[in-house]
Design a protein around this motif. Structure first.
Motif, mmCIF file in Angstrom:
data_model
loop_
_atom_site.group_PDB
_atom_site.id
_atom_site.type_symbol
_atom_site.label_atom_id
_atom_site.label_comp_id
_atom_site.label_asym_id
_atom_site.label_seq_id
_atom_site.Cartn_x
_atom_site.Cartn_y
_atom_site.Cartn_z
ATOM 1 N N ALA A 120 35.226 58.931 40.110
ATOM 2 C CA ALA A 120 34.665 59.316 41.721
ATOM 3 C C ALA A 120 34.950 60.686 41.860
ATOM 4 N N GLU A 121 35.752 61.139 41.777
ATOM 5 C CA GLU A 121 36.063 62.614 42.092
ATOM 6 C C GLU A 121 35.454 63.577 41.291
ATOM 7 N N THR A 122 35.233 63.568 39.908
ATOM 8 C CA THR A 122 34.538 64.372 39.021
ATOM 9 C C THR A 122 33.359 63.879 38.538
ATOM 10 N N GLY A 123 33.061 62.567 38.679
ATOM 11 C CA GLY A 123 31.559 62.118 38.015
ATOM 12 C C GLY A 123 31.766 61.987 36.553
ATOM 13 N N HIS A 124 32.957 62.340 36.035
ATOM 14 C CA HIS A 124 33.118 62.101 34.512
ATOM 15 C C HIS A 124 33.107 60.629 34.032
ATOM 16 N N THR A 125 32.373 60.538 33.252
ATOM 17 C CA THR A 125 32.081 58.944 32.563
ATOM 18 C C THR A 125 33.141 58.843 31.224
ATOM 19 N N GLN A 126 33.495 57.659 31.217
ATOM 20 C CA GLN A 126 34.049 57.445 29.929
ATOM 21 C C GLN A 126 33.514 55.979 29.133
ATOM 22 N N THR A 127 33.002 56.017 28.094
ATOM 23 C CA THR A 127 32.480 54.871 27.544
ATOM 24 C C THR A 127 33.838 53.920 27.107
#
Length: 132
Positions: A120-127
Motif C-alpha cells: 500500500a505504501e509503494t504500490g509495488h506488486t508481487q505475484t
C-alpha cells in the motif's frame, strides 16, 4: 353521463391492465411502474415509451439500496471489464477464497489469473500465484 375509473385497484395488484371501449375493443394499456423493470428489456430503448418510462421510474443512485445500486451498475461494469480484456488490459478484484488479507488481489487477464500482493505504501506488486 361521465364514466369514472378508480386506478387504485390497478395500482394495488400491480399487474398490466388493458383498457377496452364499450365494444370491448382494446384502447390502451396501464403499465404499473413496478412492472417496468421486467418489461424494459423487451422494449426498444429508442422508442418514446421507453424514454418516458425511464424518466418516470428513474431513482437517483444515492436513493437506491446497495442491492439496487449493484443491479443498476452491473451491466456497465461488465462492459468495462470486457473492453479492458479486449484491449489487452486486466481486471482487478478480490474474492474471499484467495484474497485472505486486504493486500491480496486477483489480476484477471484474457488467458490467466494472478494472485498478487500489493504494498500500500509503494504500490509495488508481487505475484504470489499464477494460473490458479
Amino acid at each position: 353521463m361521465k364514466k369514472s375509473l378508480n386506478l387504485n385497484k390497478f395500482a394495488e395488484n400491480g399487474t398490466l391492465s388493458i383498457f377496452v371501449n364499450s365494444e370491448q375493443e382494446p384502447m390502451g394499456i396501464l403499465i404499473p411502474l413496478k412492472q417496468w423493470s421486467k418489461i424494459a428489456p423487451s422494449v426498444d430503448k429508442n422508442c418514446e415509451l421507453h424514454r418516458l418510462m425511464e424518466q418516470l421510474t428513474f431513482k437517483p443512485i444515492f436513493e437506491r439500496s446497495l442491492k439496487e445500486q449493484e443491479n443498476w451498475l452491473c451491466p456497465e461494469i461488465e462492459q468495462v471489464e470486457t473492453a479492458n480484456l479486449q484491449q489487452g488490459l486486466y481486471n482487478i478484484y478480490q474474492d474471499d477464497k484467495y484474497c485472505t488479507s486486504k493486500d491480496l488481489f486477483i489480476h484477471q487477464y484474457t488467458d490467466h489469473r494472478e494472485l498478487v500482493k500489493v504494498d500500500a505504501e509503494t504500490g509495488h506488486t508481487q505475484t504470489i500465484k499464477r494460473n490458479f
